[in-house]
Enzyme design. Structure first.
Site, PDB file in Angstrom:
ATOM      1  N   GLY A 213     114.740   7.748   2.586  1.00 20.06           N
ATOM      2  CA  GLY A 213     114.392   9.018   3.103  1.00 20.06           C
ATOM      3  C   GLY A 213     114.824   8.926   4.574  1.00 20.06           C
ATOM      4  O   GLY A 213     115.836   8.400   5.063  1.00 20.06           O
ATOM      5  N   GLU A 235     116.053   2.514   2.952  1.00 19.93           N
ATOM      6  CA  GLU A 235     117.159   3.214   3.089  1.00 19.93           C
ATOM      7  C   GLU A 235     116.926   4.596   3.648  1.00 19.93           C
ATOM      8  O   GLU A 235     116.645   5.334   3.006  1.00 19.93           O
ATOM      9  CB  GLU A 235     117.896   3.138   1.810  1.00 19.93           C
ATOM     10  N   LEU A 236     117.377   4.769   4.887  1.00 20.40           N
ATOM     11  CA  LEU A 236     117.061   5.778   5.678  1.00 20.40           C
ATOM     12  C   LEU A 236     118.493   6.640   6.058  1.00 20.40           C
ATOM     13  O   LEU A 236     119.535   6.343   5.295  1.00 20.40           O
ATOM     14  CB  LEU A 236     116.198   5.205   6.859  1.00 20.40           C
ATOM     15  N   CYS A 269     123.007  10.664   2.122  1.00 18.25           N
ATOM     16  CA  CYS A 269     122.682   9.841   3.338  1.00 18.25           C
ATOM     17  C   CYS A 269     124.083   9.198   3.790  1.00 18.25           C
ATOM     18  O   CYS A 269     124.309   8.736   5.105  1.00 18.25           O
ATOM     19  CB  CYS A 269     121.659   8.857   2.863  1.00 18.25           C
TER      20      CYS A 269
END
Length: 462
Positions: A213, A235-236, A269
């Site tokens: 996110g 995991e950004l 991402c």
């Protein structure tokens, strides 16, 4: 997507704006019961052999293949990705199942070591319990598969809180897992709000938390997990830089960069987002890149000739457009796109911004959609400096005809978790995935994710 009341919500097709389904949130009591059920299933699963687990995971891959037509269409209806890319996502997930089934057995085998005093040691990778995953909507199947499959192989139970707008995809995955032979309750879908989610983190039966996110969400989850001393994998977001050096193949770079920016409607991402081009080749790259972007066919993601589908939600499109406007107000120039079309669906055109500088959202923030930021660098050294001038560090790319030089830069100077040389890539089952800085910590894939939530147990004997 809209909410009818505090405990109900709808999913919306972003291409048509039609309501797909209506769902009701679970109560806190119902969610707690789901955790208990998952834990009970885990107690049986943890003692099943690695070989038996691997066989079930292979069956999961087969079940995904069997159900791929219905699943691909469901993903496209829920979040708007091109149908052909939904099929690609499923194929990636089948690969993850097969890789994990094969390599997981090797990675989780006991290790034997001789001790200095003449004794013998055993290193055992023991499952720890129920793992809670909080996942976004942009890859409805992959985001769930990539943490669930390795944790199931490791012997853990798995909870999934998926994004609201892909609730159907989450429930479909549960059906497929059980169809493949996974024991009932070992994988549970939690349809819950944020307050209940925080309670799940605190639940004593939950032993680890993984999130994909935003950086803000990551900080919240990390804090809540730290309060109860639970490990996290985060995991950004990111604003990945793709560097075009002075000796790059410009035609190839422009083509790959456009694909890297637009894949999955630009909602990735690890997408290519900032394009840092050395001054000597800047105008040539800009001309070719803009020509590609302004000719992209935007349309119904179900149709084969569409190259760009809609943004997943109306609010996300507004957020994206606001960042474009704010960047323009601070000096950026729109070379193509940049306007919300007057049409049904949450569409946003392929957009290129020029004259990017610090202080603009297009320079420092993540623009989650088909918007590219072109940044001019004086030379190769400044290009690398600009690339690293970011709070993020997930992925990136380097274009150069001298691959040895590019690899040296990737190894020693690019401050990210992943670097692509003369290419763009999303994820590979046998390569680690993850980032540094505000892009998070921990790794998935490549054999690394399977050991994130295990107890590395030391057993010694004379």
């Amino acid at each position: 997507m809209s909410e009818n009341s505090n405990n109900k919500f709808e999913t919306i097709n972003p291409a048509t704006e039609d309501v797909l389904e209506r769902y009701t949130y679970m109560t806190g009591k119902e969610a707690s019961k789901a955790v208990e059920d998952c834990h009970k299933a885990f107690l049986d699963w943890k003692i099943i052999s690695l070989e038996e687990r691997a066989e079930i995971l292979k069956s999961v891959g087969q079940a995904l293949e069997k159900n791929k037509d219905a699943y691909a269409k469901l993903m496209t209806r829920e979040m708007g990705k091109l149908l052909k890319q939904s099929y690609q996502e499923i194929e990636l997930c089948v690969g993850i199942c097969n890789y994990t089934a094969s390599e997981g057995q090797k990675l989780l085998q006991d290790e034997h070591r001789q001790l200095p005093d003449g004794g013998k040691g055993i290193i055992h990778y023991a499952p720890i319990g129920v793992i809670y995953g909080i996942q976004p909507w942009n890859f409805p199947l992959y985001q769930a598969i990539r943490y669930a499959i390795v944790n199931l192989m490791a012997g853990n139970g798995v909870l999934l809180k998926h994004a609201k707008n892909v609730t159907g995809s989450a429930l479909k995955l549960k059906e497929i897992l059980e169809e493949a032979g996974l024991p009932k309750n070992l994988f549970k879908v939690l349809i819950i709000n944020h307050d209940v989610s925080d309670d799940i983190i605190a639940n004593e039966l939950v032993r680890g938390v993984t999130l994909t996110g935003s950086s803000g969400a990551g900080k919240h989850i990390a804090m809540k997990s730290a309060e109860v001393l639970k490990k996290t994998v985060l995991e950004l977001g990111s604003n990945d830089a793709y560097i075009v050096l002075d000796d790059a193949d410009i035609d190839m770079a422009a083509e790959i960069c456009s694909k890297g920016r637009l894949y999955n409607n630009g909602e990735t991402c690890v997408a290519a987002k900032r394009f840092i081009v050395v001054e000597s080749v800047y105008n040539e790259f800009k001309s070719k890149f803009v020509s590609i972007m302004e000719n992209i066919v935007m349309g119904d993601p179900m149709k084969e000739d569409s190259e760009l589908g809609p943004i997943a939600r109306k609010d996300l499109r507004k957020e994206l457009h606001d960042k474009v406007i704010q960047s323009v107000e601070k000096g950026a120039k729109i070379l193509c796109g940049g306007e919300i079309p007057d049409t049904t669906g949450f569409y946003y055109p392929a957009t290129v911004l020029d004259n990017i500088s610090p202080g603009q959202p297009a320079y420092s923030e993540e623009l989650f959609g088909p918007v590219a930021s072109l940044i001019k660098a004086k030379n190769n050294e400044e290009a690398m400096h600009i690339a690293n001038d970011s709070k993020f560090g997930l992925g990136g790319g380097i274009f150069s005809k001298n691959e040895d030089k590019a690899i040296e830069l990737a190894k020693n100077h690019f401050d990210t978790g992943m670097v692509h040389i003369n290419s763009f890539g999303l994820a590979y089952p046998n390569m680690p995935f993850g980032g540094v800085k505000d892009s998070g910590y921990g790794r998935e894939h490549g054999g690394f994710g399977i050991r994130e939530f295990v107890n590395v147990k030391s057993i010694t004997r004379n």
